[in-house]
Design a protein around this motif. Structure first.
Motif, short mmCIF file in Angstrom:
data_model
loop_
_atom_site.label_atom_id
_atom_site.label_comp_id
_atom_site.label_asym_id
_atom_site.label_seq_id
_atom_site.Cartn_x
_atom_site.Cartn_y
_atom_site.Cartn_z
N ASN A 69 41.95 -2.31 -98.68
CA ASN A 69 42.10 -2.52 -100.12
C ASN A 69 40.82 -2.20 -100.88
O ASN A 69 40.86 -1.57 -101.95
CB ASN A 69 42.58 -3.94 -100.41
CG ASN A 69 44.02 -4.13 -100.03
OD1 ASN A 69 44.80 -3.19 -100.01
ND2 ASN A 69 44.40 -5.36 -99.72
N VAL A 70 39.68 -2.61 -100.35
CA VAL A 70 38.41 -2.32 -101.03
C VAL A 70 38.14 -0.82 -101.03
O VAL A 70 37.77 -0.24 -102.07
CB VAL A 70 37.25 -3.11 -100.37
CG1 VAL A 70 35.90 -2.67 -100.91
CG2 VAL A 70 37.45 -4.61 -100.58
N LEU A 71 38.34 -0.16 -99.90
CA LEU A 71 38.14 1.29 -99.82
C LEU A 71 39.09 2.03 -100.76
O LEU A 71 38.68 2.94 -101.49
CB LEU A 71 38.33 1.77 -98.39
CG LEU A 71 38.22 3.29 -98.18
CD1 LEU A 71 36.84 3.79 -98.55
CD2 LEU A 71 38.58 3.64 -96.75
N GLY A 72 40.35 1.64 -100.76
CA GLY A 72 41.32 2.28 -101.65
C GLY A 72 40.94 2.13 -103.11
O GLY A 72 41.08 3.06 -103.91
N CYS A 73 40.45 0.96 -103.49
CA CYS A 73 40.03 0.75 -104.88
C CYS A 73 38.80 1.59 -105.21
O CYS A 73 38.69 2.14 -106.31
CB CYS A 73 39.76 -0.73 -105.12
SG CYS A 73 41.27 -1.71 -105.19
N ALA A 74 37.87 1.71 -104.28
CA ALA A 74 36.69 2.55 -104.51
C ALA A 74 37.09 4.01 -104.69
O ALA A 74 36.62 4.69 -105.61
CB ALA A 74 35.70 2.40 -103.36
N ALA A 138 37.66 -5.88 -104.62
CA ALA A 138 38.45 -4.73 -105.07
C ALA A 138 38.07 -4.31 -106.49
O ALA A 138 37.89 -3.12 -106.77
CB ALA A 138 39.95 -5.07 -104.99
N LEU A 139 37.93 -5.27 -107.38
CA LEU A 139 37.52 -4.95 -108.75
C LEU A 139 36.10 -4.39 -108.80
O LEU A 139 35.83 -3.43 -109.52
CB LEU A 139 37.65 -6.19 -109.64
CG LEU A 139 39.07 -6.64 -109.93
CD1 LEU A 139 39.07 -8.01 -110.62
CD2 LEU A 139 39.82 -5.62 -110.74
#
Length: 158
Positions: A69-74, A138-139
């Motif tokens: 999720n963090v990678l996808g948001c970046a 994520a934000l």
């Protein structure tokens, strides 16, 4: 100049109905739906692969879902800057990559299931921590990646 509208006599208080060209609307959406589906299949397959390579422990912290999720948001932060500030892209790029690939790759539904799993396993504080840390990370990832990309792109334009 405006297009002529068909004249209609409506009864007082009746809702005004405008003619809708549903066939042309549906036909125009088909390529978009196809690109979202194709991108979603690619993104979901990549996420599934990540879960197979780095499986989470049953009652452990769901690191794979967190990092996906963090990678996808970046990546979304970088992508949005590139397609809005730098590149002129085809109208189907955003639905394919943004909605499809990244929407299929990130997994906030699994995030919710992971929280429930942690609570059910008697680890409510871990579930709560996961809830908060994932949202913040994520934000922060989308904002930092977007800001860094924007700054990098601006530096190259000089």
């Amino acid at each position: 100049m405006t297009a002529p509208r068909p004249e209609r006599v409506e009864e007082p208080g009746a809702p005004v109905r405008m003619p809708v060209r549903t066939a042309s609307l549906r036909q125009g959406r088909r390529p978009v739906v196809a690109m979202v589906a194709l991108g979603g299949a690619i993104g979901a397959t990549a996420r599934y692969g990540a879960a197979r390579v780095w499986p989470a422990e049953t009652a452990g912290f769901p690191w794979t879902t967190f990092w996906v999720n963090v990678l996808g948001c970046a990546v979304m932060g970088v992508f949005m800057v590139l397609i809005t500030d730098l590149w002129a892209v085809h109208r189907l790029v955003r639905p394919f990559f943004g909605t499809g690939v990244l929407g299929g790759f990130t997994t906030f539904s699994t995030y919710a299931v992971d929280i429930q799993r942690l609570v059910d396993a008697g680890r409510p504080w871990t579930g709560f921590g996961y809830l908060v840390v994932t949202l913040i990370a994520a934000l922060a990832a989308v904002w930092l990646a977007g800001a860094t990309t924007r700054r990098t792109v601006a530096g190259r334009r000089r």
